[in-house]
Design an enzyme around this catalytic site. Structure first.
Site, short mmCIF file in Angstrom:
data_model
loop_
_atom_site.label_atom_id
_atom_site.label_comp_id
_atom_site.label_asym_id
_atom_site.label_seq_id
_atom_site.Cartn_x
_atom_site.Cartn_y
_atom_site.Cartn_z
CE LYS A 202 -3.57 2.39 2.60
NZ LYS A 202 -4.60 2.28 3.64
NE ARG A 212 -5.14 9.50 3.63
CZ ARG A 212 -3.87 9.64 3.29
NH1 ARG A 212 -3.34 10.86 3.17
NH2 ARG A 212 -3.11 8.59 3.09
CE LYS A 226 -3.67 7.92 6.86
NZ LYS A 226 -4.82 7.01 6.72
CD GLU A 242 5.74 -3.92 3.49
OE1 GLU A 242 5.08 -4.79 4.08
OE2 GLU A 242 6.20 -2.93 4.08
CE LYS A 257 -6.24 1.88 -0.52
NZ LYS A 257 -6.37 1.91 0.87
CB SER A 283 -11.39 7.81 -2.87
OG SER A 283 -10.12 8.15 -2.35
CE1 TYR A 322 -15.34 4.12 -2.34
CE2 TYR A 322 -13.36 4.20 -3.69
CZ TYR A 322 -13.96 4.20 -2.45
OH TYR A 322 -13.19 4.26 -1.31
C1 PBG Z 1 -7.38 3.49 5.69
C2 PBG Z 1 -7.71 3.26 4.28
C3 PBG Z 1 -7.50 4.16 3.23
C4 PBG Z 1 -8.08 3.58 2.11
C5 PBG Z 1 -8.59 2.32 2.47
N1 PBG Z 1 -8.35 2.14 3.83
C6 PBG Z 1 -6.91 5.52 3.21
C7 PBG Z 1 -5.58 5.78 3.77
O1 PBG Z 1 -4.76 4.88 3.96
O2 PBG Z 1 -5.34 6.95 4.06
C8 PBG Z 1 -8.14 4.25 0.77
C9 PBG Z 1 -9.32 3.94 -0.07
C10 PBG Z 1 -9.63 4.95 -1.12
O3 PBG Z 1 -8.92 5.95 -1.30
O4 PBG Z 1 -10.63 4.73 -1.80
N2 PBG Z 1 -6.43 2.73 6.28
#
Ligand code: PBG
Length: 334
Positions: A202, A212, A226, A242, A257, A283, A322
């Site tokens: 990730k 967020r 992060k 990983e 992701k 998103s 989505y």
């Molecule tokens: C939180 C999480 C995130 C997403 C899924 N779980 C955001 C992040 O790590 O800040 C992102 C999903 C998306 O952007 O559609 N741990």
């Protein structure tokens, strides 16, 4: 390979593209209903509300979430993934609400399991919806995310989600060593068949920004955001490390992701490990595409099916998107 090129005019690749029927016959990859997972936002409110940054996407009340899960099941979507927006007054430094068996996730899982038979339910394991900082873990006194302390809480979160009836526990937090600890915790409680889908590779990404905002966890992350736990988007080999670690720790499914800008990583991981590998059209990808559609720049059906097909081509076994309901409709209508 080069021998193909010298054969012209004998070899004319365009023959295989000259009409729809032959294009279809030689098609290598296809998106089907068996590939789709629908992410769903939840609200503690009794009324659902639109997410500003993601046109057509709602934060659903428990009741509406059950309806959407039912609709998803009826159109043939195989699983849903739940993400909560937690009211400010329920957030704290430790993400305590994550461990409340009456929180919005547990309540919704129980309701869906009671009312919708046959759709898989995925719960994120991470603390970002529940902490005041919006971080996935717990901040220590010197302002770094305390890995091991966080993992202890994540294990408890996984357990209460399993208690509620969740089918797949999805650690999205990127703490080290959490998969094995969660597996042990689940197994000790006899949840030996509860699946784990680890967000193994990730990346720290701007493509999560709309998410967020949708869950009101964007504003207190600090300038380093992060990056102390999510991966550097410049790195590729690190993704293999990983993924290898998570497989060793017992994950059932790997998630990569974000999606489209990281298809090289997805492809590399799938080719290397050959285990169930999912990806997430996140998103920000959704926001870009839907805004293009709404502004008349893209044809909706074409852009959705092209992007999802690219995930399949790169090796995804399933895709969180989505657009899952739209895609299901497009696929059904052939
Ligand atoms: C939180 C999480 C995130 C997403 C899924 N779980 C955001 C992040 O790590 O800040 C992102 C999903 C998306 O952007 O559609 N741990």
């Amino acid at each position: 390979m080069n021998s193909f090129l010298s054969n012209f005019p004998l070899t004319r690749p365009r023959r295989l593209r000259k009409a729809e029927w032959i294009r279809k016959l030689v098609q290598e990859n296809k998106v089907s209903l068996d590939d789709l997972i629908l992410p769903i936002f939840l609200t503690y409110d009794t009324k659902s509300s639109l997410v500003n940054e993601m046109p057509n996407i709602y934060r659903y009340s428990v009741n509406d979430a059950v309806d959407i899960a039912n609709k998803a099941y009826e159109v043939g979507i195989k699983a849903i993934a739940l993400f909560p927006e937690v009211p400010h007054e329920k957030k704290d430094a430790l993400g305590t609400e994550a461990l409340n068996e009456e929180n919005i996730i547990c309540r919704t899982v129980r309701e869906i399991k009671k009312n919708v038979n046959g759709i898989g339910v995925i719960c994120d394991v991470a603390l970002d919806p529940y902490t005041l900082s919006g971080h996935d873990g717990i901040l220590s006194d010197n302002n770094i995310i305390d890995n091991d302390k966080t993992v202890d809480v994540l294990c408890k979160q996984a357990l209460i989600n399993a208690n509620a009836g969740c089918d797949i526990i999805a650690p999205s937090d990127m703490m080290d060593g959490r998969v094995i600890k969660i597996r042990e915790k689940l197994d000790n409680a006899k949840y030996i068949d509860t699946l784990i889908m680890s967000y193994a590779a990730k990346y720290a990404s701007s493509f999560y920004d709309p998410f967020r905002k949708a869950i009101s966890a964007a504003s207190n992350l600090g300038t380093y955001k992060k990056k102390s736990y999510q991966m550097d988007y410049s790195n590729s080999n690190e993704a293999l490390k990983e993924v290898a670690l998570d497989i060793k720790e017992g994950t059932d499914i790997i998630l990569i992701k974000p999606g489209l800008p990281f298809l090289d990583i997805l492809s590399n991981v799938k080719t290397t490990f050959k285990i169930p590998t999912f990806s997430f059209q996140v998103s920000g990808e959704y926001a870009m595409i839907i805004m293009g559609i709404n502004n008349g720049i893209f044809n909706k059906q074409e852009i959705i099916m092209e992007t999802l097909s690219c995930f399949k081509r790169a090796g995804a076994d399933a895709i969180l998107t989505y657009f899952a309901l739209d895609a299901a409709e497009i696929i059904k209508n052939g």
